[in-house]
Design an enzyme around this catalytic site. Structure first.
Site, PDB file in Angstrom:
ATOM      1  N   CYS A 126       0.818  -1.223   0.000  1.00 16.08           N
ATOM      2  CA  CYS A 126       0.000   0.000   0.000  1.00 16.08           C
ATOM      3  C   CYS A 126       0.849   1.270   0.000  1.00 16.08           C
ATOM      4  O   CYS A 126       0.372   2.342  -0.366  1.00 16.08           O
ATOM      5  CB  CYS A 126      -0.946   0.007   1.199  1.00 16.08           C
ATOM      6  SG  CYS A 126      -1.956  -1.470   1.296  1.00 16.08           S
ATOM      7  N   HIS A 179      -3.346   7.050   2.814  1.00 16.19           N
ATOM      8  CA  HIS A 179      -3.825   5.736   2.402  1.00 16.19           C
ATOM      9  C   HIS A 179      -5.148   5.416   3.096  1.00 16.19           C
ATOM     10  O   HIS A 179      -5.271   5.555   4.317  1.00 16.19           O
ATOM     11  CB  HIS A 179      -2.763   4.691   2.756  1.00 16.19           C
ATOM     12  CG  HIS A 179      -3.206   3.298   2.519  1.00 16.19           C
ATOM     13  ND1 HIS A 179      -3.837   2.912   1.362  1.00 16.19           N
ATOM     14  CD2 HIS A 179      -3.129   2.185   3.299  1.00 16.19           C
ATOM     15  CE1 HIS A 179      -4.117   1.627   1.430  1.00 16.19           C
ATOM     16  NE2 HIS A 179      -3.706   1.166   2.593  1.00 16.19           N
ATOM     17  N   ASN A 187     -10.222  -0.158   0.600  1.00 18.20           N
ATOM     18  CA  ASN A 187      -8.766  -0.025   0.577  1.00 18.20           C
ATOM     19  C   ASN A 187      -8.257  -0.575  -0.756  1.00 18.20           C
ATOM     20  O   ASN A 187      -8.328  -1.778  -0.992  1.00 18.20           O
ATOM     21  CB  ASN A 187      -8.190  -0.803   1.771  1.00 18.20           C
ATOM     22  CG  ASN A 187      -6.672  -0.836   1.788  1.00 18.20           C
ATOM     23  OD1 ASN A 187      -6.014  -0.507   0.801  1.00 18.20           O
ATOM     24  ND2 ASN A 187      -6.117  -1.259   2.908  1.00 18.20           N
TER      25      ASN A 187
HETATM   26  N1  COA Z   1     -18.349  -9.013   9.827  1.00 16.53           N
HETATM   27  C1  COA Z   1     -18.754  -9.319  11.063  1.00 16.53           C
HETATM   28  N2  COA Z   1     -17.911  -9.689  12.043  1.00 16.53           N
HETATM   29  C2  COA Z   1     -16.604  -9.738  11.735  1.00 16.53           C
HETATM   30  C3  COA Z   1     -16.115  -9.424  10.463  1.00 16.53           C
HETATM   31  C4  COA Z   1     -17.034  -9.060   9.488  1.00 16.53           C
HETATM   32  N3  COA Z   1     -16.675  -8.728   8.240  1.00 16.53           N
HETATM   33  N4  COA Z   1     -14.767  -9.551  10.477  1.00 16.53           N
HETATM   34  C5  COA Z   1     -14.409  -9.931  11.714  1.00 16.53           C
HETATM   35  N5  COA Z   1     -15.533 -10.053  12.475  1.00 16.53           N
HETATM   36  C6  COA Z   1     -15.625 -10.444  13.871  1.00 16.53           C
HETATM   37  C7  COA Z   1     -14.444 -11.241  14.352  1.00 16.53           C
HETATM   38  O1  COA Z   1     -14.583 -12.602  14.006  1.00 16.53           O
HETATM   39  C8  COA Z   1     -14.482 -11.002  15.837  1.00 16.53           C
HETATM   40  O2  COA Z   1     -15.445 -11.847  16.398  1.00 16.53           O
HETATM   41  P1  COA Z   1     -15.148 -12.555  17.810  1.00 16.53           P
HETATM   42  O3  COA Z   1     -15.023 -11.418  18.791  1.00 16.53           O
HETATM   43  O4  COA Z   1     -16.358 -13.390  17.990  1.00 16.53           O
HETATM   44  O5  COA Z   1     -13.892 -13.308  17.632  1.00 16.53           O
HETATM   45  C9  COA Z   1     -15.003  -9.564  15.939  1.00 16.53           C
HETATM   46  O6  COA Z   1     -15.632  -9.279  14.680  1.00 16.53           O
HETATM   47  C10 COA Z   1     -13.930  -8.551  16.212  1.00 16.53           C
HETATM   48  O7  COA Z   1     -12.847  -8.811  15.357  1.00 16.53           O
HETATM   49  P2  COA Z   1     -11.586  -7.893  15.322  1.00 16.53           P
HETATM   50  O8  COA Z   1     -10.616  -8.417  14.310  1.00 16.53           O
HETATM   51  O9  COA Z   1     -11.087  -7.636  16.700  1.00 16.53           O
HETATM   52  O10 COA Z   1     -12.251  -6.542  14.787  1.00 16.53           O
HETATM   53  P3  COA Z   1     -11.591  -5.149  14.644  1.00 16.53           P
HETATM   54  O11 COA Z   1     -12.366  -4.157  15.399  1.00 16.53           O
HETATM   55  O12 COA Z   1     -10.103  -5.192  14.860  1.00 16.53           O
HETATM   56  O13 COA Z   1     -11.824  -4.843  13.093  1.00 16.53           O
HETATM   57  C11 COA Z   1     -10.579  -4.856  11.059  1.00 16.53           C
HETATM   58  C12 COA Z   1     -11.240  -5.707  12.118  1.00 16.53           C
HETATM   59  C13 COA Z   1      -9.950  -5.778  10.030  1.00 16.53           C
HETATM   60  C14 COA Z   1     -11.638  -4.007  10.392  1.00 16.53           C
HETATM   61  C15 COA Z   1      -9.512  -3.934  11.733  1.00 16.53           C
HETATM   62  O14 COA Z   1      -8.684  -4.711  12.567  1.00 16.53           O
HETATM   63  C16 COA Z   1      -8.657  -3.214  10.760  1.00 16.53           C
HETATM   64  O15 COA Z   1      -9.116  -2.399   9.985  1.00 16.53           O
HETATM   65  N6  COA Z   1      -7.324  -3.466  10.791  1.00 16.53           N
HETATM   66  C17 COA Z   1      -6.425  -2.811   9.880  1.00 16.53           C
HETATM   67  C18 COA Z   1      -6.466  -3.511   8.573  1.00 16.53           C
HETATM   68  C19 COA Z   1      -5.751  -2.781   7.494  1.00 16.53           C
HETATM   69  O16 COA Z   1      -5.705  -1.582   7.482  1.00 16.53           O
HETATM   70  N7  COA Z   1      -5.200  -3.546   6.546  1.00 16.53           N
HETATM   71  C20 COA Z   1      -4.601  -3.017   5.383  1.00 16.53           C
HETATM   72  C21 COA Z   1      -3.295  -2.440   5.656  1.00 16.53           C
HETATM   73  S1  COA Z   1      -2.703  -1.662   4.225  1.00 16.53           S
END
Ligand code: COA
Length: 353
Positions: free
Chosen positions: A139, A280, A310
């Site tokens: 990215c 980004h 993204n």
């Molecule tokens: N829909 C519903 N629930 C979802 C889900 C979805 N699409 N994706 C994950 N969950 C669930 C998980 O399974 C978890 O459930 P659990 O508590 O029963 O285990 C819960 O939601 C929380 O998951 P978590 O990973 O802690 O959520 P989060 O608040 O961290 O959000 C992201 C997840 C991916 C949105 C977040 O971590 C994020 O944006 N990270 C950065 C990613 C990024 O920028 N990547 C690119 C870099 S260039």
């Protein structure tokens, strides 16, 4: 001065002629920008049909409503998006491919490793013979590529450079993985750089960083050897993006702030001296955290993640092009490009445009 210096021998004159030339001061302007996204949309409602997820969860956790997805059956790819974006940037710069002497493509989703995407893109826009290469910094790729392009132009050898950031993340996503698939979309953005006598224009400061020890938080395995220790190698995951979302989130919030501060410090600017932060688009919550940390007013931080998700290396140049097309970037504005991504990598590029 010694007697010998007054009558230099021919070989020392020849040696002097070979001394590296000091580059003349050079301004660099962004002569044109362009972008391209596929027509096909994928909304949160579309994900509700194929995954255990819902619109509210996606919007609250990420800010995304929809993203674009290439139609590979119609021949759409990273290469075709790059060509479309670069042609638009060349049109805006009132020139054509024959003027380009270098094409740089930042991507992690090229069709092949060899040739580079840049080689074919250059040929398709009429720039065969120009230098062409790809940059792999996930990215952060477009921001890396802008820094590289500027430094190569400053040497005086390159006078018209096309810089493209593009990823078709839909081609490396497992649509059964709800933690990853909902985040990403496909897009390309391009800029055409030209020299100018106006020395106030160009790169004011830049930073490029990487910490490979964090590779396992965001990676694209192609074989059993590519899985980190403790993770079972699974052929179903080959060529599908693997991500540790929570770790990437923490890394992003920390590095966004650090790299913005580091870049401002290089030139003694305050956050308020920057007219536009083009960051980004990874997660609306990450953007908001950075905005609050620097007290940046909402209108200075462009956000389009709601419409495109993204799009990796496509994200920063797509934002930049949308801002320019909306007439919001004025002559002489100070623009901070910032990105982070797989590698792990993070980078900035501060321009007066
Ligand atoms: N829909 C519903 N629930 C979802 C889900 C979805 N699409 N994706 C994950 N969950 C669930 C998980 O399974 C978890 O459930 P659990 O508590 O029963 O285990 C819960 O939601 C929380 O998951 P978590 O990973 O802690 O959520 P989060 O608040 O961290 O959000 C992201 C997840 C991916 C949105 C977040 O971590 C994020 O944006 N990270 C950065 C990613 C990024 O920028 N990547 C690119 C870099 S260039």
């Amino acid at each position: 001065m010694s007697a010998g210096d007054r009558h230099p021998r021919p070989e020392s004159a020849a040696r002097a002629a070979l001394a590296p030339a000091r580059p003349a001061p050079l301004g660099v302007r962004i002569a044109g920008t362009g972008s391209a996204v596929p027509d096909r949309r994928m909304t949160n409602a579309d994900f509700e049909k194929i995954l255990d997820t819902n619109d509210e969860w996606i919007r609250q956790r990420t800010g995304i409503r929809e993203r674009r997805r290439v139609d590979t059956e119609k021949g759409e790819s990273t290469r075709t998006l790059c060509v479309d974006a670069l042609r638009r940037a060349l049109d805006e710069a009132r020139t054509d491919g024959a003027d380009l002497d270098l094409v740089i493509v930042a991507t992690v989703t090229g069709e092949m490793l060899c040739p580079s995407v840049a080689c074919r893109v250059a040929a398709e826009v009429g720039a065969a013979g120009a230098g062409a290469f790809d940059v792999t910094a996930a990215c952060s790729g477009f921001v890396y590529a802008m820094n590289i392009a500027y430094e190569l132009m400053r040497g005086g050898t390159y006078r018209c450079v096309g810089v493209i950031g593009c990823d078709t993340m839909s081609t490396i996503i497992d649509y059964k993985d709800r933690g990853v698939s909902i985040l990403f979309g496909d897009a390309a953005g391009a800029a055409v750089l030209r020299p100018t006598d106006d020395l106030s224009k160009g790169l004011l400061a830049q930073a490029m960083h990487a910490d490979g020890s964090g590779w396992k938080d965001l990676y694209l395995p192609r074989a059993a050897r590519d899985f980190p220790e403790g993770v079972e190698a699974d052929p179903a995951k080959y060529c599908k993006l693997q991500m540790n979302g929570r770790e990437v989130f923490k890394f992003a919030v920390r590095t966004f702030g650090e790299v913005i501060q580091q870049t401002l410090d290089q030139v003694g600017l305050q956050p308020d001296d920057v007219d536009h932060y083009v960051c980004h688009q990874s997660n609306a919550r990450i953007l908001e955290a950075s905005r609050e940390r620097f007290g940046v007013p909402e209108e200075k931080l462009y956000v389009n993640i709601d419409r495109y998700g993204n799009s990796s290396a496509g994200s920063v140049p797509l934002c930049f092009d949308e801002l320019r097309k909306a007439g919001r970037i004025k002559d002489g504005d100070v623009v901070m490009l910032v990105a982070f991504g797989g590698g792990l990598t993070w980078a900035s590029s501060l321009w007066r445009v």
